[in-house]
Write a protein that holds these residues in place. Structure first.
Motif, PDB file in Angstrom:
ATOM      1  N   PRO A   1      -5.364  -0.661  11.279  1.00  0.00           N
ATOM      2  CA  PRO A   1      -4.208   0.058  11.831  1.00  0.00           C
ATOM      3  C   PRO A   1      -2.981  -0.509  11.450  1.00  0.00           C
ATOM      4  CG  PRO A   1      -5.101  -1.627  13.433  1.00  0.00           C
ATOM      5  CD  PRO A   1      -5.946  -1.391  12.254  1.00  0.00           C
ATOM      6  N   TYR A   2      -2.887  -1.384  10.551  1.00  0.00           N
ATOM      7  CA  TYR A   2      -1.572  -2.033  10.007  1.00  0.00           C
ATOM      8  C   TYR A   2      -0.712  -1.026   8.990  1.00  0.00           C
ATOM      9  CZ  TYR A   2      -3.571  -5.794  12.395  1.00  0.00           C
ATOM     10  OH  TYR A   2      -4.090  -6.880  13.556  1.00  0.00           O
ATOM     11  N   ASP A   3       0.409  -0.863   9.333  1.00  0.00           N
ATOM     12  CA  ASP A   3       1.352  -0.365   8.189  1.00  0.00           C
ATOM     13  C   ASP A   3       2.380  -0.988   7.383  1.00  0.00           C
ATOM     14  OD1 ASP A   3       2.866  -0.387  10.379  1.00  0.00           O
ATOM     15  OD2 ASP A   3       2.998   1.688  10.987  1.00  0.00           O
ATOM     16  N   ALA A   4       2.419  -2.466   7.571  1.00  0.00           N
ATOM     17  CA  ALA A   4       3.170  -3.134   7.005  1.00  0.00           C
ATOM     18  C   ALA A   4       2.728  -4.725   7.055  1.00  0.00           C
ATOM     19  CB  ALA A   4       4.716  -3.164   7.575  1.00  0.00           C
ATOM     20  N   LEU A   5       3.188  -5.255   6.025  1.00  0.00           N
ATOM     21  CA  LEU A   5       2.758  -6.971   5.922  1.00  0.00           C
ATOM     22  C   LEU A   5       4.024  -7.664   5.817  1.00  0.00           C
ATOM     23  CD1 LEU A   5       0.709  -9.138   5.431  1.00  0.00           C
ATOM     24  CD2 LEU A   5       0.696  -8.721   3.043  1.00  0.00           C
ATOM     25  N   LEU A   6       4.218  -8.703   6.582  1.00  0.00           N
ATOM     26  CA  LEU A   6       5.308  -9.512   6.737  1.00  0.00           C
ATOM     27  C   LEU A   6       5.029 -10.988   6.069  1.00  0.00           C
ATOM     28  CD1 LEU A   6       8.082 -10.375   7.562  1.00  0.00           C
ATOM     29  CD2 LEU A   6       7.297 -10.865   9.894  1.00  0.00           C
ATOM     30  N   LEU A   7       5.875 -11.436   5.156  1.00  0.00           N
ATOM     31  CA  LEU A   7       5.523 -12.877   4.572  1.00  0.00           C
ATOM     32  C   LEU A   7       6.728 -13.582   5.227  1.00  0.00           C
ATOM     33  CD1 LEU A   7       4.580 -14.638   2.649  1.00  0.00           C
ATOM     34  CD2 LEU A   7       6.480 -13.751   0.871  1.00  0.00           C
ATOM     35  N   LEU A   8       6.032 -14.394   5.940  1.00  0.00           N
ATOM     36  CA  LEU A   8       7.026 -15.150   6.828  1.00  0.00           C
ATOM     37  C   LEU A   8       7.108 -16.574   6.622  1.00  0.00           C
ATOM     38  CD1 LEU A   8       8.886 -15.762   9.361  1.00  0.00           C
ATOM     39  CD2 LEU A   8       6.893 -15.647  10.695  1.00  0.00           C
ATOM     40  N   SER A   9       8.358 -17.048   6.106  1.00  0.00           N
ATOM     41  CA  SER A   9       8.424 -18.403   5.671  1.00  0.00           C
ATOM     42  C   SER A   9       9.687 -19.057   6.205  1.00  0.00           C
ATOM     43  CB  SER A   9       8.556 -18.436   3.940  1.00  0.00           C
ATOM     44  OG  SER A   9       8.579 -19.705   3.646  1.00  0.00           O
TER      45      SER A   9
ATOM     46  N   VAL B   1       5.255  -4.540   1.760  1.00  0.00           N
ATOM     47  CA  VAL B   1       5.395  -5.946   2.132  1.00  0.00           C
ATOM     48  C   VAL B   1       6.784  -6.110   2.078  1.00  0.00           C
ATOM     49  CG1 VAL B   1       4.530  -8.156   1.515  1.00  0.00           C
ATOM     50  CG2 VAL B   1       3.192  -6.051   0.804  1.00  0.00           C
ATOM     51  N   TYR B   2       7.096  -7.074   3.402  1.00  0.00           N
ATOM     52  CA  TYR B   2       8.431  -7.368   3.756  1.00  0.00           C
ATOM     53  C   TYR B   2       8.449  -9.127   3.558  1.00  0.00           C
ATOM     54  CZ  TYR B   2       9.448  -2.612   5.097  1.00  0.00           C
ATOM     55  OH  TYR B   2       9.437  -1.263   5.154  1.00  0.00           O
ATOM     56  N   TRP B   3       9.551  -9.518   3.580  1.00  0.00           N
ATOM     57  CA  TRP B   3       9.830 -10.961   3.519  1.00  0.00           C
ATOM     58  C   TRP B   3      11.015 -11.414   4.615  1.00  0.00           C
ATOM     59  CZ3 TRP B   3      13.413 -13.307  -0.566  1.00  0.00           C
ATOM     60  CH2 TRP B   3      13.507 -14.888  -0.223  1.00  0.00           C
ATOM     61  N   GLY B   4      10.688 -12.425   5.582  1.00  0.00           N
ATOM     62  CA  GLY B   4      11.554 -12.801   6.287  1.00  0.00           C
ATOM     63  C   GLY B   4      11.497 -14.414   6.465  1.00  0.00           C
TER      64      GLY B   4
ATOM     65  N   ALA C   1      12.114   1.464   9.449  1.00  0.00           N
ATOM     66  CA  ALA C   1      11.530   2.469   8.408  1.00  0.00           C
ATOM     67  C   ALA C   1      10.310   3.142   8.997  1.00  0.00           C
ATOM     68  CB  ALA C   1      10.978   1.402   7.305  1.00  0.00           C
ATOM     69  N   GLY C   2       9.971   3.089  10.305  1.00  0.00           N
ATOM     70  CA  GLY C   2       9.167   3.819  11.114  1.00  0.00           C
ATOM     71  C   GLY C   2       7.642   2.661  11.042  1.00  0.00           C
ATOM     72  N   HIS C   3       7.604   1.701  10.683  1.00  0.00           N
ATOM     73  CA  HIS C   3       6.398   0.769  10.978  1.00  0.00           C
ATOM     74  C   HIS C   3       6.230   0.116  12.114  1.00  0.00           C
ATOM     75  CE1 HIS C   3       6.096   1.097   6.396  1.00  0.00           C
ATOM     76  NE2 HIS C   3       7.265   0.458   6.470  1.00  0.00           N
ATOM     77  N   ARG C   4       4.908   0.388  12.786  1.00  0.00           N
ATOM     78  CA  ARG C   4       4.777  -0.171  14.131  1.00  0.00           C
ATOM     79  C   ARG C   4       3.742  -1.191  14.209  1.00  0.00           C
ATOM     80  NH1 ARG C   4       9.014   1.689  14.176  1.00  0.00           N
ATOM     81  NH2 ARG C   4       9.923   3.552  15.306  1.00  0.00           N
ATOM     82  N   ARG C   5       2.811  -1.270  13.425  1.00  0.00           N
ATOM     83  CA  ARG C   5       1.817  -2.440  13.310  1.00  0.00           C
ATOM     84  C   ARG C   5       1.965  -3.129  12.371  1.00  0.00           C
ATOM     85  NH1 ARG C   5      -2.932  -2.056  16.472  1.00  0.00           N
ATOM     86  NH2 ARG C   5      -2.997  -4.052  15.755  1.00  0.00           N
ATOM     87  N   VAL C   6       2.423  -4.488  12.518  1.00  0.00           N
ATOM     88  CA  VAL C   6       2.918  -5.312  11.300  1.00  0.00           C
ATOM     89  C   VAL C   6       1.896  -6.609  11.369  1.00  0.00           C
ATOM     90  CG1 VAL C   6       4.663  -6.850  10.501  1.00  0.00           C
ATOM     91  CG2 VAL C   6       5.211  -4.688  11.463  1.00  0.00           C
ATOM     92  N   LEU C   7       1.324  -6.939  10.035  1.00  0.00           N
ATOM     93  CA  LEU C   7       0.637  -8.316  10.097  1.00  0.00           C
ATOM     94  C   LEU C   7       1.179  -9.139   9.405  1.00  0.00           C
ATOM     95  CD1 LEU C   7      -2.426  -9.284  10.644  1.00  0.00           C
ATOM     96  CD2 LEU C   7      -2.978  -8.458   8.486  1.00  0.00           C
ATOM     97  N   THR C   8       1.545 -10.444   9.951  1.00  0.00           N
ATOM     98  CA  THR C   8       2.017 -11.681   9.325  1.00  0.00           C
ATOM     99  C   THR C   8       1.293 -12.631   8.574  1.00  0.00           C
ATOM    100  OG1 THR C   8       3.769 -11.180  11.085  1.00  0.00           O
ATOM    101  CG2 THR C   8       3.849 -13.104   9.963  1.00  0.00           C
ATOM    102  N   LEU C   9       1.923 -12.942   7.429  1.00  0.00           N
ATOM    103  CA  LEU C   9       1.398 -14.000   6.625  1.00  0.00           C
ATOM    104  C   LEU C   9       2.157 -15.172   6.588  1.00  0.00           C
ATOM    105  CD1 LEU C   9      -0.472 -15.476   4.508  1.00  0.00           C
ATOM    106  CD2 LEU C   9       0.723 -14.304   2.717  1.00  0.00           C
TER     107      LEU C   9
END
Length: 394
Positions: free
Chosen positions: A21-29, A97-100, A118-126
């Motif tokens: 169900p994920y619609d975005a991936l977040l690279l968190l550093s 894939v996003y980065w923060g 951007a309309g994403h609601r389920r984000v998985l974080t790396l």
């Protein structure tokens, strides 16, 4: 280092959108300065609330000024971001894939605002931290909670529906361990020929307060009852795997190794994990060891603590001692690590759909939990909301 095959049966069972169900991936550093004028403001962000004088920050900032005031971590994250996007695209996976960052631009709150808009609601974080500890896991979850609460308070569009999860810690995933074995072997080959057979391996990671280490991991994790808790147990498990891989490849059955620490930053009266890598180099030299390979298993990329604490300080100590030393590379953008990220994403997505995917892990400890339970890796003082865990209510 073997990886789990993608079997026809697994592929046939995959849904049309395997990352749902994920619609975005977040690279968190962590983030880092990108010019001399950024250094002290960046350090103020990192140490906010600790009452450290600006003069002391300027002194610590000399590490960065040696490199033109630029930390390598942001550029390394840009490369990792590009590599993950390319790998997903090659596999036909249209997952944005996003980065923060926690402490410098692009800031996490701004990135989550962009994701929601951007309309994403389920984000998985790396998170760019592979192990269990307050500073390596729960603090990132606290940052996620802070950002979500801030966006909701300001009424950002979509913020109330935004849900953020976090990938399990991946220290023992084949995509992390395999590149570390090869990096250690490559570094060993750079030592003088006469030093290689008897060279020791020094596995390095970030020192943390012993009290923080002892409480790391889930409350029901057997490793938490050991000295050093899950943090030390996980590093020892990886060190054993890498040492065995090096021994198998070189034919040296008894390859001595030790887990050592670097980058201590706390007050002298507070116990932190030891021995320090430079003290360890002195001890090896006193024993007559012919050479050493420093293997930074605690880090994902060659950021400032690797470039300064190992490539500058530890290298200078080894040279002073006349001890042949080499430093292994971190996993960085190794294609096996990048592919491992993809596999972790698909694994977690399948779990969220109620399936039971294979959860790849090497060593003795097995795969970690997907959802951090209450009381996992607590702070030494106080308690703050932490997203992506059992104790967070969306």
């Amino acid at each position: 280092m073997p990886e789990a095959p993608e079997t026809p049966a697994t592929a046939a069972a995959s849904p049309a959108v395997p990352y749902a169900p994920y619609d975005a991936l977040l690279l968190l550093s962590f983030g880092g300065p990108e010019g001399p004028e950024d250094v002290v403001p960046f350090l103020e962000n990192v140490t906010r609330g600790r009452g450290i004088p600006r003069e002391r920050l300027a002194e610590v900032g000399q590490h960065y000024f040696r490199f033109g005031g630029v930390s390598p971590i942001n550029e390394q994250n840009r490369r990792l971001l590009s590599a993950i996007r390319a790998d997903l695209a090659e596999q036909g996976l249209d997952l944005p894939v996003y980065w923060g960052n926690r402490n410098w631009a692009p800031y996490l709150t701004d990135t989550l605002r962009e994701i929601a808009a951007a309309g994403h609601r389920r984000v998985l974080t790396l998170a760019t931290s592979a192990y269990s500890a307050y500073s390596g896991c729960r603090q990132y979850r606290e940052n996620l909670a802070d950002a979500l609460l801030e966006l909701r308070a300001e009424g950002a569009p979509g913020a109330n529906e935004l849900r953020v999860d976090k990938l399990r810690v991946y220290y023992n995933h084949p995509g992390f361990v395999g590149p570390m074995v090869d990096a250690a072997l490559a570094a060993l080959d750079t030592l003088p020929a006469e030093a290689r057979a008897g060279a020791h391996l020094a596995f390095t990671t970030h020192s943390i307060p012993t009290a923080m280490a002892d409480s790391s991991g889930a409350p029901d994790d057997p490793a938490r009852s050991r000295p050093g808790g899950a943090y030390v147990a996980q590093h020892l498990d990886v060190a054993r795997l890498v040492a065995q891989g090096v021994a198998d490849a070189t034919g040296v059955a008894e390859r001595p190794w030790e887990l050592v620490y670097q980058s201590r930053s706390g007050a002298p009266h507070i116990p932190w994990l030891e021995p320090d890598v430079c003290d360890h180099l002195e001890a090896l030299h006193a024993k007559g060891v012919p050479g050493v390979v420093m293997v930074p298993i605690g880090f994902v990329s060659d950021h400032m603590e690797v470039k300064y604490d190992l490539d500058t300080e530890a290298a200078a100590k080894a040279e002073e001692l006349g001890l042949p030393a080499a430093r292994a590379a971190t996993v960085g953008t190794d294609e096996r690590f990048v592919a491992g990220v993809r596999r972790l994403v698909l694994e977690r997505a399948a779990t969220e759909r109620g399936e039971r995917p294979e959860r790849c892990a090497l060593g003795d400890l097995g795969p970690s939990h997907d959802l951090c339970p209450a009381g996992c890796c607590p702070a030494l003082r106080g308690s703050r909301p932490a997203a992506a865990g059992a104790d967070w209510t969306d």
